[in-house]
Design an enzyme around this catalytic site. Structure first.
Site, PDB file in Angstrom:
ATOM      1  N   HIS A  25       0.764  -1.286   0.016  1.00  0.00           N
ATOM      2  CA  HIS A  25       0.057   0.083   0.018  1.00  0.00           C
ATOM      3  C   HIS A  25       0.843   1.083  -0.104  1.00  0.00           C
ATOM      4  O   HIS A  25       1.655   1.399   0.939  1.00  0.00           O
ATOM      5  CB  HIS A  25      -0.942   0.151   1.226  1.00  0.00           C
ATOM      6  CG  HIS A  25      -1.833   1.242   1.256  1.00  0.00           C
ATOM      7  ND1 HIS A  25      -3.016   1.064   0.496  1.00  0.00           N
ATOM      8  CD2 HIS A  25      -1.904   2.417   1.588  1.00  0.00           C
ATOM      9  CE1 HIS A  25      -3.951   2.346   0.678  1.00  0.00           C
ATOM     10  NE2 HIS A  25      -2.903   3.164   1.657  1.00  0.00           N
ATOM     11  N   CYS A  26       0.911   2.028  -1.221  1.00  0.00           N
ATOM     12  CA  CYS A  26       1.573   3.244  -1.031  1.00  0.00           C
ATOM     13  C   CYS A  26       0.986   4.429  -0.807  1.00  0.00           C
ATOM     14  O   CYS A  26      -0.099   4.765  -1.484  1.00  0.00           O
ATOM     15  CB  CYS A  26       2.124   3.461  -2.503  1.00  0.00           C
ATOM     16  SG  CYS A  26       2.999   4.661  -2.861  1.00  0.00           S
ATOM     17  N   PRO A  27       1.052   5.059   0.105  1.00  0.00           N
ATOM     18  CA  PRO A  27       0.510   6.410   0.554  1.00  0.00           C
ATOM     19  C   PRO A  27       0.700   7.550  -0.416  1.00  0.00           C
ATOM     20  O   PRO A  27      -0.212   8.419  -0.522  1.00  0.00           O
ATOM     21  CB  PRO A  27       0.881   6.963   1.874  1.00  0.00           C
ATOM     22  CG  PRO A  27       2.539   6.329   2.045  1.00  0.00           C
ATOM     23  CD  PRO A  27       2.184   4.881   1.252  1.00  0.00           C
TER      24      PRO A  27
END
Length: 459
Positions: free
Chosen positions: A124-126
């Site tokens: 999961h890439c912010p």
């Protein structure tokens, strides 16, 4: 709602950062440097720089708006195709998500941020406010590569400007030139370094047809193999560097940096023939048998003694009694102490009871170190009995060299020097004061049946 708002903040900040690096350098550094007039030399700088900026924004937008791919409703693994496959019971089972209450396809994982399962989840890439998965992994890698290209070209231009100022020092730069040079270096250099390292890592993963999560899984599987918990298995998705990259960036190498739609459905993947047939992907990664609800039993008839040609008994089952006792029996008093010794008195050093509460099963393959042990921290008083559980030492099954008096004297000197507690030492001889056993100095860690002293304890 709060998570979505924070996601918008991250995405907005990323867009502002890219825009500042791409356009402030052109407006406040390059344009004044060339006298604010269009020329061929100026176009040689602006055209590549703006092309890189355009590709960065394009791929970034695709990363943000493209779904990684959700699991189709009602999807189930093709169990019928697995009937002819030899699967080790307990360590290989179809994967199931308890949160989403459905089966997980190969390489799919559950994201706690998004609260859903994504196909071929990487992480999961912010920065993109999204997960990187099957359908946007290619966009994400292209975005990183274009950032590397754009920031490298940007830094080359900034360095050339600084060298020009140093060479023609009589032409003093304006305050705006100096400030924006400093700002561009301060923002571009960290981005170039961080994204550069991140790009190298993800290109490495793409070359091995792996993901960040699968990299952790491979490390865990390697540990299980090394400890003899499972047999050796191969990572099934590595089908060669060229094919691996094609599966992520597309079939045409000349268009690898051009945005394109991912091919496939993300529910099944090509498998390396050396790792097994296509059903192998449904059982990756193999599970730790000692952590299953019903671990496989330990055969009581197995013998630890070596066979001919320096080979070991394939039925040998080394155990890790310390971890099993911590998870099942946290405290043992002296009554249980004597009971355990009686329990193992009539068993030789190689025979172990079929008792899941005492030990866990592991494979006898040659991937163990000299001792099948885990570094779990110090030994507490309630765990003194773990030294009496039979343990297996490679190459010397059934034998033990007991420490002599010299070791006892030396260990006493070392205790005084390093200041060990009375809780784990012999302060005085038995009958003269506090007396607590040292597990590592006790005889009888290997229990041997004694026909002449049937009423006594095992040695």
């Amino acid at each position: 709602m709060a998570a979505r708002n924070w996601s918008r903040v991250w995405v907005g900040g990323t867009v502002i950062l890219i825009s500042f690096i791409a356009f402030s350098s052109q407006i406040f550094v390059i344009w004044p440097w060339y006298g604010r007039e269009i020329s061929l030399d100026l176009l040689k700088l602006l055209v590549p720089l703006n092309l890189a900026a355009f590709m960065i924004f394009w791929n970034y937008r695709l990363c943000v708006i493209t779904s990684p791919g959700s699991v189709p409703e009602g999807w189930r693994p093709n169990i019928g195709a697995m009937d002819g496959m030899e699967v080790k019971k307990g360590t290989h089972t179809p994967r199931y998500c308890k949160n989403c209450e459905h089966y997980k396809p190969p390489r799919a994982h559950h994201c706690r941020q998004c609260k859903t399962c994504w196909l071929k989840l990487d992480h999961h890439c912010p920065w993109i406010g999204n997960c990187v998965g099957f359908y946007n992994q290619g966009h994400f890698i292209r975005f990183l590569l274009w950032v590397d290209i754009g920031t490298t070209f940007h830094l080359i231009i900034m360095v050339r400007r600084v060298l020009y100022i140093a060479e023609y020092y009589h032409q003093e730069p304006t305050l705006a030139d100096v400030l924006f040079l400093v700002f561009n270096f301060a923002t571009c250099v960290p981005v170039w370094l961080c994204v550069g390292m991140f790009s190298i890592y993800h290109v490495y993963l793409a070359c091995g047809n792996s993901t960040t999560i699968e990299g952790w899984e491979k490390d865990k599987v390697a540990t299980l193999i090394r400890r003899g918990k499972i047999k050796e298995v191969k990572y099934p998705y590595n089908i060669g560097i060229y094919k691996n990259i094609k599966s992520v960036l597309g079939p045409n190498p000349f268009l690898w940096l051009w945005p394109q739609k991912m091919q496939g459905d993300g529910l099944s993947f090509p498998v390396n023939p050396s790792a097994g047939d296509h059903t192998t992907q449904y059982f990756w990664p193999p599970q730790d048998p000692s952590r299953l609800p019903n671990p496989p039993p330990i055969p009581a008839h197995a013998s630890p003694f070596v066979y001919g040609n320096n080979g070991f008994n394939p039925n040998l089952q080394p155990t890790n009694s310390l971890r099993a006792r911590r998870s099942s029996t946290p405290h043992i008093d002296e009554d249980e102490h004597s009971h355990e010794r009686d329990q193992y008195r009539h068993y030789s050093s190689g025979e172990e009871r079929d008792n899941d509460s005492i030990s866990t099963s592991s494979s006898p393959k040659p991937y163990l170190s000299d001792y099948d042990h885990y570094d779990e921290g110090p030994m507490y008083p309630g765990e003194r009995m773990t030294a009496l559980i039979p343990r297996v030492r490679r190459g010397s099954e059934g034998w033990e060299v007991a420490p002599g008096g010299g070791w006892n004297a030396y260990s006493g000197m070392m205790d005084e020097e390093v200041g060990w507690d009375d809780e784990v030492g012999y302060d005085e001889a038995p009958g003269e004061g506090p007396y607590v056993e040292r597990p590592w100095e006790m005889r009888g860690r290997y229990n041997v049946y004694d026909t002449e002293e049937e009423s006594g304890y095992a040695h």
